[in-house]
Design a protein around this motif. Structure first.
Motif, short mmCIF file in Angstrom:
data_model
loop_
_atom_site.label_atom_id
_atom_site.label_comp_id
_atom_site.label_asym_id
_atom_site.label_seq_id
_atom_site.Cartn_x
_atom_site.Cartn_y
_atom_site.Cartn_z
N SER A 75 40.42 42.54 40.40
CA SER A 75 39.26 42.02 39.39
C SER A 75 40.07 41.11 38.30
CB SER A 75 38.57 43.32 39.36
OG SER A 75 37.55 43.74 39.76
N SER A 76 41.10 41.70 38.21
CA SER A 76 41.85 40.85 36.68
C SER A 76 42.56 39.97 37.24
CB SER A 76 42.69 42.07 36.98
OG SER A 76 42.77 43.29 36.60
N PHE A 77 42.01 39.37 38.21
CA PHE A 77 42.86 38.10 38.73
C PHE A 77 41.46 36.92 38.61
CE2 PHE A 77 41.88 34.87 42.16
CZ PHE A 77 43.18 33.94 41.39
N ASN A 78 40.28 37.91 38.89
CA ASN A 78 39.02 36.68 39.11
C ASN A 78 38.22 36.59 37.38
OD1 ASN A 78 38.10 37.32 41.63
ND2 ASN A 78 37.36 38.99 41.75
N ALA A 79 39.16 37.45 36.54
CA ALA A 79 38.82 38.01 35.10
C ALA A 79 39.88 36.34 34.66
CB ALA A 79 38.91 38.53 34.57
N GLY A 80 40.91 36.37 34.89
CA GLY A 80 41.94 35.17 34.72
C GLY A 80 40.99 34.50 35.43
N LEU A 81 40.74 33.96 36.26
CA LEU A 81 39.58 32.22 36.76
C LEU A 81 38.68 32.28 36.17
CD1 LEU A 81 39.46 32.75 40.25
CD2 LEU A 81 41.26 31.18 39.37
#
Ligand code: M6R
Length: 615
Positions: free
Chosen positions: A306-312
């Motif tokens: 999820s943290s990656f998705n937030a980064g996107l």
């Protein structure tokens, strides 16, 4: 991943160990166990497969109760050796040493072969058992337990957080860490160890966070710490701000549900003392941030899940609004691919736990590649391996997130990234006062908008019944909504075990459209933005292939409902920053209710751990 709790007290330690294990269960589990030294200095151990409740049952049914003043306990997430009672921790060597371990000893086969030659017998398939034998071996030539541990750990390659007790030294616990989290709790009636503050909150709020390589000797009224170089070390005592009841479910059925509904407050807390009426305060990212933010030319965001998705999402914002280049990469890829890292890059790690092994290693790799690069960690954990290693830290203030599926951590990360966008954009004169004011005012409205969105729970609950027997779902979005679609798909698969994929809607015709028929439901997100008309065309393409569709739209998007297409208006007039945050909510609620209908373990889904502290 694995959880550790232990203590030496004037009271019976067993209830505290069990409570700690229950509180740690969210980290991932497949078995658990505890060991206590009795008055006669003998080990009393109980281990069980499955939930901590199974261990509790086992303890209750024993005629000989496990009582004593010193003990260690563990929840295991299997890496080496299947989930079984024999592989569950604590492990024992020759009735003299017992160990609980979080991490992986990479050279355990080599160590095991040597120890077999030395006459040690193995009862498990784990990498941990070699630790117990190695310490027992060193005890033959060392005078103290701590010295034996100091010597033994020198032979370990890999990562560890360890709690160790010995029947030869019945008044102390040895704790040491390298690459895995471990802390000491300082209490009124004794001292404790744990892999997470949450385990000890009912007993103390005073914590010492061990640093990499520290070895601590914990006695009932004394704690001694030796650093990685063998010198006596002083570590500060930190008073935890987490309230014990923050890690209880309250009136909610699950932590995930509670955490979904905590989002308005979590966002208020994230914004508190970071913004004025119309701007982000200059010290929001720390006093050294100003100089760093002024000089950077690009951002490299690295994260997982999820943290990656937030980064996107942030990539779209930062490039679109602040016109600064921003790359985002999965940490487990970044750490192994010899990336190029230019000077003047801000290396940003996003991590709820601050302990994700891949993200931590990616930061270490970045520091090795270019030591001039400055790092910022956006995390929900003040004292974590990532925050300690970063130049700048920004805390999301979401409060403890216990449900394995990230909810409030994700939305508060988005809010934090919006603040980062404003801070950097303003300092680089890429965002003017008016734009900043607009963003800040939008952020302040979020808690109210979220409350409004959460009112749709009963409607979304009804929609969830459509997914009861579903095997696959496609999520579509464009722009930032592609990242939100990814987050929606991740939520659905992790807690309801339905295969789910997210695609940028424009990519559909390049392959995935072949999957679409009446058995492939599609969930689309339709904000009222510049890509809306394009998305509407994509929806027609899907519709004409017979899919059952649900479209979550901005009221102003006015998507025309068609046969087998349900349009669910969420809220009108959402801006570029608030839209991805608001559209996350129906997707979280949908996954939650689908999981409930399918009867999965919502807070502790199979095979998953809250914090992935091993590779
Ligand atoms: O603690 P982190 O944010 O570093 O964790 C990263 C992922 O493991 C985490 O987001 C995971 O994907 C969640 N289970 C998603 O709901």
């Amino acid at each position: 991943m694995c959880g550790i709790v232990g203590g030496v007290t004037s009271k019976n330690i067993t209830p505290l160990l069990l409570e700690g294990l229950n509180r740690l269960e969210y980290r991932g589990y497949d078995s658990s166990g505890l060991i206590v030294l009795s008055n006669k200095n003998t080990f009393n151990r109980a281990r069980s497969v499955g939930k901590v409740a199974n261990l509790e049952k086992k303890l209750k049914s024993r005629s000989k109760k496990i009582n004593g003043n010193i003990g260690i306990a563990h929840t295991r997430w299997a890496t080496h050796g299947e989930p079984s009672s024999l592989n569950a921790h604590p492990h024992i060597s020759k009735n003299s040493v017992s160990v609980v371990h979080n991490g992986i000893i990479e050279n355990y086969i080599e160590l095991k072969n040597n120890q077999i030659k030395q006459g040690y017998k193995f009862e498990s398939e784990t990498d941990t058992e070699v630790i117990a034998h190695a310490i027992d071996f060193e005890m033959k030539s060392c005078e103290t337990l701590i010295a034996s541990v100091q010597k033994a750990v020198m032979s370990f390659e890999g990562s560890y957080g360890l709690g160790i007790i010995s029947s030869n030294f019945p008044d102390r616990i040895i704790a040491t860490r390298k690459g895995s989290p471990l802390l000491i709790g300082i209490g009124e009636n004794g001292n404790y160890i744990a892999s997470d503050q949450i385990a000890l909150l009912s007993e103390t709020k005073k914590f010492i966070f061990l640093e990499e390589g520290d070895i601590a000797e914990i006695e009932i009224n004394k704690v001694t710490i030796i650093d990685i170089d063998g010198n006596l070390a002083k570590r500060p005592i930190v008073i935890s701000k987490i309230k014990a009841d923050q890690s209880d479910k309250g009136n909610y059925s699950h932590f995930m549900q509670k955490e979904i509904f905590e989002q308005p407050q979590a966002i208020r807390d994230t914004l508190e003392s970071r913004i004025t009426n119309d701007s982000v305060i200059s010290s929001a990212f720390g006093y050294e941030a100003e100089g760093i933010f002024k000089s950077i030319k690009q951002l490299q965001i690295v994260a997982c899940g999820s943290s990656f998705n937030a980064g996107l999402v942030a990539k779209y914002w930062i490039e679109d609004i602040a016109k600064i280049q921003c790359s985002v990469e999965i940490a487990s890829e970044y750490r192994y691919r010899n990336p190029i890292l230019q000077n003047n890059t801000l290396f940003v790690t996003l991590s709820q736990s601050g302990e994700t092994a891949d993200t931590l290693e990616a930061l270490k790799v970045a520091k090795k590649i270019n030591s001039k690069v400055k790092s910022l960690c956006i995390s929900n954990s003040a004292e974590s391996s990532l925050t300690r290693l970063s130049d700048l830290t920004f805390l999301t203030h979401a409060g403890p997130e216990i449900g394995v599926a990230s909810t409030k951590a994700f939305t508060t990360q988005l809010v934090s990234l919006a603040l980062l966008l404003c801070s950097i954009g303003k300092l680089q004169k890429k965002i003017d006062i008016k734009q900043e004011k607009e963003i800040v005012i939008g952020l302040k409205k979020l808690p109210g908008l979220l409350n409004e969105t959460l009112l749709q729970e009963s409607l979304i609950k009804k929609l969830a019944s459509r997914f009861k027997d579903n095997t696959s779902t496609l999520f579509l979005g464009r722009g930032t909504m592609h990242a939100i679609a990814m987050e929606g798909a991740l939520k659905l698969k992790e807690i309801s075990y339905i295969h789910a994929e997210a695609y940028p809607a424009g990519e559909l015709k390049h392959g995935p459209i072949a999957l679409i028929d009446k058995n492939m439901p599609v969930i689309a997100i339709a904000p009222n933005d510049e890509l809306l008309e394009k998305l509407k065309s994509n929806l027609h393409e899907v519709k004409s292939r017979g899919s059952q569709m649900i479209v979550f739209e901005d009221e102003d998007s006015k998507v025309q409902p068609m046969e087998s297409m349900l349009v669910v208006p969420i809220i009108s007039n959402l801006g570029r920053i608030s839209a991805p945050i608001i559209f996350t909510i129906p997707l979280q609620l949908l996954s939650y209710h689908v999981a409930l209908i399918r009867g999965t373990d919502v807070d502790k889904p199979r095979n998953l751990a809250k914090s992935v502290t091993v590779e």
